[in-house]
Write an enzyme that holds these catalytic residues in place. Structure first.
Site, mmCIF file in Angstrom:
data_model
loop_
_atom_site.group_PDB
_atom_site.id
_atom_site.type_symbol
_atom_site.label_atom_id
_atom_site.label_comp_id
_atom_site.label_asym_id
_atom_site.label_seq_id
_atom_site.Cartn_x
_atom_site.Cartn_y
_atom_site.Cartn_z
ATOM 1 N N ARG A 276 1.326 8.683 -13.105
ATOM 2 C CA ARG A 276 1.107 10.038 -13.924
ATOM 3 C C ARG A 276 -0.068 10.569 -13.716
ATOM 4 N NH1 ARG A 276 3.558 9.994 -19.387
ATOM 5 N NH2 ARG A 276 2.938 7.821 -19.426
ATOM 6 N N ASP B 232 6.974 10.098 -18.715
ATOM 7 C CA ASP B 232 6.747 9.416 -18.210
ATOM 8 C C ASP B 232 8.196 9.728 -16.653
ATOM 9 O OD1 ASP B 232 6.772 6.537 -16.733
ATOM 10 O OD2 ASP B 232 6.747 6.075 -19.086
ATOM 11 N N CYS C 116 -3.142 7.910 -18.295
ATOM 12 C CA CYS C 116 -1.042 7.953 -18.833
ATOM 13 C C CYS C 116 -1.234 6.554 -19.852
ATOM 14 C CB CYS C 116 -0.286 8.512 -17.760
ATOM 15 S SG CYS C 116 -0.965 7.384 -16.404
#
Ligand code: 4NP
Length: 154
Positions: free
Chosen positions: A16, A126, A10
């Site tokens: 994440r 996000d 990420c």
């Protein structure tokens, strides 16, 4: 021998991808799979940090203990891993720019390839600037994708 090396990527490597890493590690272990799983970020600003406390808390409630220390993607990742799974299109494009050769590029996939077919989402959003529900949604998506990774044995 069922050994796979999977890298989740990420942006910051504090929300994440460390969650994806621990979810897949947990699921793979339950299935007796000897996989090596890690995560990294395309941005190095959080290097060395533990996961974001909001992601840590949300994951802990689901039984995942996030202990990864953030690190940036490095060139050797493209040799070391069999599959490099990007959380969103920005991560995907950055990875493709970094990839040293065609063989490495072939290893890069978008994690949406493992979402259920009826899922409308095309990436893992996000959650950094979102409320708690953003983190729960990320975990829902990651659990779905990781279950499919384990089941499909790509
Ligand atoms: P991640 O979330 O990419 O899921 O780890 C983010 C963490 C930090 C930032 C952005 C996204 N940041 O801008 O610092």
């Amino acid at each position: 021998m069922d050994t796979k090396k999977i890298l989740f990527v990420c942006l910051g490597n504090i929300c994440r991808s460390p969650a994806a890493e621990e979810i897949l590690r947990t699921m793979a272990a339950k299935e007796g799979k000897n996989w090596f799983i890690d995560s990294a970020g395309t941005y190095s600003g959080h290097k060395g940090q533990l996961p974001d406390r909001r992601m840590y808390a949300a994951a802990k409630k689901r039984g995942y203990d996030l202990t990864h220390r953030a690190r940036p993607v490095v060139m050797s990742d493209f040799l070391d891993f069999d599959m490099i799974a990007a959380m969103d299109d920005d991560n995907y494009e950055t990875l493709r720019m970094l990839a040293p050769d065609i063989e490495s590029e072939k290893k890069i996939i978008r994690i949406r390839e493992f979402f259920n077919p009826e899922r409308d989402e095309t990436y893992v959003p996000d959650p950094y600037y979102s409320g708690n529900e953003g983190f729960e949604y990320v975990l829902d998506l990651l659990e779905e994708a990781c279950e499919n990774i384990v089941r499909k044995r790509f």
